[in-house]
Each structure stands twice: as structure tokens, then as C-alpha cells.
Design a protein around this motif. Structure first.
Motif, mmCIF file in Angstrom:
data_model
loop_
_atom_site.group_PDB
_atom_site.id
_atom_site.type_symbol
_atom_site.label_atom_id
_atom_site.label_comp_id
_atom_site.label_asym_id
_atom_site.label_seq_id
_atom_site.Cartn_x
_atom_site.Cartn_y
_atom_site.Cartn_z
ATOM 1 N N THR A 1 0.799 -1.224 0.000
ATOM 2 C CA THR A 1 0.000 0.000 0.000
ATOM 3 C C THR A 1 0.835 1.280 0.000
ATOM 4 O OG1 THR A 1 -0.132 -0.039 2.425
ATOM 5 C CG2 THR A 1 -1.888 -1.145 1.207
ATOM 6 N N THR A 2 2.155 1.149 0.016
ATOM 7 C CA THR A 2 3.012 2.330 0.020
ATOM 8 C C THR A 2 4.311 1.995 -0.683
ATOM 9 O OG1 THR A 2 3.899 4.111 1.415
ATOM 10 C CG2 THR A 2 4.156 1.856 2.228
ATOM 11 N N HIS A 3 5.245 2.956 -0.756
ATOM 12 C CA HIS A 3 6.568 2.646 -1.281
ATOM 13 C C HIS A 3 7.638 3.252 -0.391
ATOM 14 C CE1 HIS A 3 5.016 6.156 -3.611
ATOM 15 N NE2 HIS A 3 6.198 6.676 -3.333
ATOM 16 N N VAL A 4 8.814 2.641 -0.441
ATOM 17 C CA VAL A 4 9.878 2.931 0.504
ATOM 18 C C VAL A 4 10.762 4.060 -0.016
ATOM 19 C CG1 VAL A 4 11.854 1.957 1.736
ATOM 20 C CG2 VAL A 4 9.840 0.534 1.275
ATOM 21 N N HIS A 5 11.067 5.009 0.878
ATOM 22 C CA HIS A 5 11.969 6.108 0.538
ATOM 23 C C HIS A 5 13.285 6.069 1.315
ATOM 24 C CE1 HIS A 5 9.286 8.085 -2.138
ATOM 25 N NE2 HIS A 5 8.434 8.513 -1.221
ATOM 26 N N GLY A 6 13.393 5.190 2.303
ATOM 27 C CA GLY A 6 14.626 5.135 3.075
ATOM 28 C C GLY A 6 14.579 4.026 4.104
ATOM 29 N N LEU A 7 15.768 3.496 4.440
ATOM 30 C CA LEU A 7 15.897 2.439 5.436
ATOM 31 C C LEU A 7 17.072 2.752 6.347
ATOM 32 C CD1 LEU A 7 15.515 -0.664 3.084
ATOM 33 C CD2 LEU A 7 13.841 0.052 4.799
ATOM 34 N N ALA A 8 16.955 2.375 7.609
ATOM 35 C CA ALA A 8 18.063 2.523 8.548
ATOM 36 C C ALA A 8 17.964 1.420 9.592
ATOM 37 C CB ALA A 8 18.043 3.893 9.222
ATOM 38 N N SER A 9 19.053 0.687 9.789
ATOM 39 C CA SER A 9 19.057 -0.377 10.787
ATOM 40 C C SER A 9 19.105 0.212 12.186
ATOM 41 C CB SER A 9 20.248 -1.305 10.556
ATOM 42 O OG SER A 9 21.460 -0.592 10.673
ATOM 43 N N GLN A 10 18.677 -0.576 13.154
ATOM 44 C CA GLN A 10 18.699 -0.178 14.560
ATOM 45 C C GLN A 10 19.730 -1.016 15.299
ATOM 46 O OE1 GLN A 10 16.007 2.399 15.972
ATOM 47 N NE2 GLN A 10 17.055 2.701 14.051
ATOM 48 N N GLU A 11 20.515 -0.381 16.144
ATOM 49 C CA GLU A 11 21.637 -1.038 16.800
ATOM 50 C C GLU A 11 21.180 -2.225 17.639
ATOM 51 O OE1 GLU A 11 25.537 0.212 19.497
ATOM 52 O OE2 GLU A 11 23.893 1.612 19.198
ATOM 53 N N ASN A 12 21.829 -3.377 17.403
ATOM 54 C CA ASN A 12 21.637 -4.596 18.195
ATOM 55 C C ASN A 12 20.206 -5.121 18.189
ATOM 56 O OD1 ASN A 12 24.389 -4.491 19.003
ATOM 57 N ND2 ASN A 12 23.851 -3.063 20.642
ATOM 58 N N THR A 13 19.464 -4.866 17.119
ATOM 59 C CA THR A 13 18.103 -5.387 17.028
ATOM 60 C C THR A 13 17.861 -5.910 15.612
ATOM 61 O OG1 THR A 13 16.965 -3.402 16.207
ATOM 62 C CG2 THR A 13 17.375 -3.533 18.578
ATOM 63 N N ALA A 14 16.741 -6.617 15.466
ATOM 64 C CA ALA A 14 16.315 -7.064 14.142
ATOM 65 C C ALA A 14 15.336 -6.080 13.537
ATOM 66 C CB ALA A 14 15.675 -8.447 14.238
ATOM 67 N N GLU A 15 15.260 -4.872 14.110
ATOM 68 C CA GLU A 15 14.322 -3.871 13.624
ATOM 69 C C GLU A 15 14.999 -2.877 12.694
ATOM 70 O OE1 GLU A 15 12.397 -2.091 16.942
ATOM 71 O OE2 GLU A 15 11.271 -3.900 17.456
ATOM 72 N N VAL A 16 14.216 -2.409 11.730
ATOM 73 C CA VAL A 16 14.704 -1.455 10.735
ATOM 74 C C VAL A 16 13.695 -0.317 10.638
ATOM 75 C CG1 VAL A 16 15.186 -1.119 8.279
ATOM 76 C CG2 VAL A 16 15.917 -3.217 9.406
ATOM 77 N N LEU A 17 14.183 0.903 10.592
ATOM 78 C CA LEU A 17 13.311 2.042 10.324
ATOM 79 C C LEU A 17 13.046 2.113 8.827
ATOM 80 C CD1 LEU A 17 15.016 4.699 12.601
ATOM 81 C CD2 LEU A 17 12.821 3.582 13.020
ATOM 82 N N MET A 18 11.787 2.298 8.446
ATOM 83 C CA MET A 18 11.400 2.339 7.043
ATOM 84 C C MET A 18 10.602 3.611 6.781
ATOM 85 S SD MET A 18 9.364 -0.583 4.836
ATOM 86 C CE MET A 18 7.731 -0.322 5.594
ATOM 87 N N ALA A 19 11.228 4.559 6.099
ATOM 88 C CA ALA A 19 10.556 5.798 5.718
ATOM 89 C C ALA A 19 9.795 5.555 4.422
ATOM 90 C CB ALA A 19 11.580 6.908 5.533
ATOM 91 N N THR A 20 8.527 5.952 4.403
ATOM 92 C CA THR A 20 7.680 5.643 3.253
ATOM 93 C C THR A 20 6.907 6.875 2.790
ATOM 94 O OG1 THR A 20 5.611 5.095 4.410
ATOM 95 C CG2 THR A 20 7.311 3.387 4.319
ATOM 96 N N HIS A 21 6.112 6.656 1.764
ATOM 97 C CA HIS A 21 5.231 7.696 1.225
ATOM 98 C C HIS A 21 4.120 8.057 2.206
ATOM 99 C CE1 HIS A 21 3.754 10.004 -2.204
ATOM 100 N NE2 HIS A 21 2.536 9.573 -1.948
ATOM 101 N N HIS A 22 3.931 7.203 3.219
ATOM 102 C CA HIS A 22 2.832 7.413 4.165
ATOM 103 C C HIS A 22 3.313 7.278 5.611
ATOM 104 C CE1 HIS A 22 0.982 5.908 0.374
ATOM 105 N NE2 HIS A 22 0.111 6.862 0.616
ATOM 106 N N GLY A 23 4.422 7.897 5.940
ATOM 107 C CA GLY A 23 4.884 7.894 7.310
ATOM 108 C C GLY A 23 6.106 7.031 7.548
ATOM 109 N N LEU A 24 6.535 7.022 8.815
ATOM 110 C CA LEU A 24 7.717 6.271 9.234
ATOM 111 C C LEU A 24 7.280 5.027 9.999
ATOM 112 C CD1 LEU A 24 10.850 6.197 9.530
ATOM 113 C CD2 LEU A 24 10.540 7.463 11.673
ATOM 114 N N TRP A 25 7.879 3.894 9.644
ATOM 115 C CA TRP A 25 7.513 2.611 10.217
ATOM 116 C C TRP A 25 8.710 1.970 10.902
ATOM 117 C CZ3 TRP A 25 2.574 0.258 9.209
ATOM 118 C CH2 TRP A 25 1.761 0.979 8.313
ATOM 119 N N SER A 26 8.422 1.191 11.940
ATOM 120 C CA SER A 26 9.410 0.310 12.538
ATOM 121 C C SER A 26 9.106 -1.104 12.060
ATOM 122 C CB SER A 26 9.344 0.375 14.065
ATOM 123 O OG SER A 26 10.257 -0.535 14.631
ATOM 124 N N VAL A 27 10.084 -1.720 11.415
ATOM 125 C CA VAL A 27 9.897 -3.047 10.820
ATOM 126 C C VAL A 27 10.638 -4.086 11.649
ATOM 127 C CG1 VAL A 27 10.394 -4.488 8.808
ATOM 128 C CG2 VAL A 27 9.600 -2.136 8.493
#
Length: 287
Positions: free
Chosen positions: A36-62
Motif C-alpha cells: 500500500t506504500t513505497h519505501v523512501h529510506g531504510l536505517a538499521s537499529q543497533e543490536n536489534t532485528a528492527e529497521v526504520l522504514m521511511a515511506t510515502h505514508h509515514g515512518l515505520w518500525s519493521v
């Protein structure tokens, strides 16, 4: 008999249950979010399996382990040029477009994406930096690309900006050096380039002129995706690239970022996410 004290306890418990339910509703299957959206940026999070995902419809924690995503904060703006501070884990910058339309200028969050504040219009703004990057050597230094051609820089963490030069033709991605605030890497339609004078001049640093769709810099060096070649890597101190992942056929990777325990996560041209292990094999592909 229900006393006032027991009633209060019941209300507190019910409130906690409702809060957890509300929180649970925010977690969504990652495949559904990507549809339902598209990705504009990704950034890993220290010592976790989570990634920040900047999209056309807000910022997500993956969460890559269970393949879910959760919206952060209350902004549903189009986050472009998303960049994270190299040492302050909850400080981010972005540009792009507000949900109401127009350009957003440069915005900043200091609470992990829960809230955002506008800190600059930038030159000729409000801008919509599609590419923006923060120096790992000096986080006060930021670079942004306006209208795909004009390179702007800030030396006060994004508060004020100046035009500094032109970019190689066909800019796709931009990454600041981790060892010099004046060094930059540009992924373009005609190859991978480096500037050592804050973007005033550029030289080719990878042997082919094949398009490079993503470039990322961290403490381990420069990482890039070269079409027809794959993911390549080199230390910054001595640029000598080696292929670390290939066999992508016609797929190309965007917003490539490295993971704390090794490997990479990236968006694909088809709108999905791919997680690569440290030996270059595909661990997860969504969808």
C-alpha cells in the motif's frame, strides 16, 4: 462486594488491556504495508532485528524476525531523504511532502520519530530533498539534493543551508563519508562517484559506468549496488571494491543499508524488501 479500591483496580486492568489491544492493532503484516506504500529510506537499529522504514505514508518500525511493521508517531507525511544521526539513536532528519501537499522543507525528530519539527526551508525552499545524508565524521554536516541537480549543505545540523555545487548527472543516491565531513559518494545512472571537496568536484571510483542504484557508508566502509554486478564493498581508507552478493538477475536494490550483525536489508525495484546474510545469500524476501 466490590469496593472502590477493587473497582479502581479493575478499571486500571481494563485500561491496560485496551491499551495493549490498541497497540496490537498498529502492528501489520509487512507484506500488506509494502503493498500500500513505497519505501523512501531504510536505517538499521543497533543490536536489534528492527529497521526504520521511511515511506510515502509515514515512518515505520519493521521487525524482520516476524515480518511485521508498526507506524511511528502521528505523521503520515511523505518522508524523503530520511537520515539518522550516527550516534544519537532517536534523532532523525527528513524532507519530502506533507500529506496536505507541497514541499515539507527539512524536518527533525529527536524522540525516535514520535514527533517532528520543521527546522529549515533551505535554499529555494521549501525544498523536497529526495536525497539527504548526514556526515558520520561530523553530524553537524548534512547534504541534500534539490530538484535532482543542486547540492546543498548545512554545517549546523540542518538549521541553515547553502548551495555548494552540482552533482554528477542522473543522481540516484547520496552518502556522506564516515571519516571526512567533506567527502561524499554519489550513486548515479552512469556509475559510482566520490567527492573530497564537499561536492564541488567528482571522480569515478568504480570501474564500470553501469548504473548504481544505492550507496551506503558505515564504519565498515562503502557499500553500493551496481546493476549487473551486485552488492560491492570497500573500506573507505583504500577504495578497492569487491563483490559481496550477486545473482540478482533483473532485480536492483534501493536504499541499501547494513545490519549490526552483518548482512544487508534493502528495498527492491519491485516494491519489496530483501534481507541478505553476511555471505550474500537471501534470508528474507518480502513479498
Amino acid at each position: 462486594m466490590i469496593t472502590n479500591r477493587s473497582m479502581a483496580a479493575l478499571l486500571i486492568a481494563a485500561s491496560a488491556t485496551l491499551s495493549q489491544a490498541a497497540l496490537g492493532q498498529e502492528f501489520q503484516p509487512l507484506s500488506e504495508v509494502l503493498a500500500t506504500t513505497h519505501v523512501h529510506g531504510l536505517a538499521s537499529q543497533e543490536n536489534t532485528a528492527e529497521v526504520l522504514m521511511a515511506t510515502h505514508h509515514g515512518l515505520w518500525s519493521v521487525n524482520l524476525d516476524n515480518e511485521t511493521a508498526q507506524l511511528l508517531g502521528d505523521s503520515r507525511d511523505d518522508f524523503m531523504g530520511f537520515s539518522t544521526h550516527p550516534t544519537e539513536n532517536e534523532r532523525y532528519w527528513a524532507s519530502g511532502h506533507p500529506i496536505s501537499g507541497g514541499n515539507i522543507g527539512v524536518i527533525e525528530s529527536v524522540d525516535g520519530g514520535e514527533t517532528w519539527s520543521k527546522i529549515a526551508e533551505s535554499v529555494g525552499g521549501p525544498v523536497d530533498f529526495h536525497q539527504m545524508t548526514v556526515s558520520g565524521a561530523n553530524p553537524e554536516v548534512l547534504y541534500g539534493v534539490h530538484h535532482g541537480a543542486s547540492l546543498q549543505t548545512s554545517t549546523d545540523a540542518g538549521r541553515s543551508w547553502e548551495e555548494i555545487g552540482l552533482l554528477p548527472d542522473g543522481i540516484i543516491d547520496l552518502a556522506a563519508s564516515g571519516i571526512s565531513p567533506d567527502a561524499l559518494y554519489a550513486a548515479t545512472n552512469s556509475g559510482l562517484f566520490k567527492s573530497e571537496d564537499a561536492g564541488r568536484t567528482w571522480v569515478r571510483i568504480y570501474e564500470t559506468s553501469a548504473p548504481v542504484s544505492s550507496v551506503h557508508v558505515d564504519v565498515n566502509g562503502v557499500h553500493a549496488f551496481v546493476l549487473g554486478v551486485g552488492v560491492v564493498h570497500s573500506p573507505e581508507t583504500e577504495l578497492d571494491f569487491a563483490v559481496v552478493a550477486d545473482d540478482f538477475e533483473d532485480t536492483y536494490l534501493l536504499h541499501l543499508t547494513s545490519m549490526p550483525e552483518g548482512g544487508y536489508v534493502a528495498a527492491t525495484d519491485g516494491g519489496g524488501l530483501v534481507l541478505l546474510s553476511s555471505d550474500g545469500t537471501v534470508d528474507i524476501s518480502i513479498p
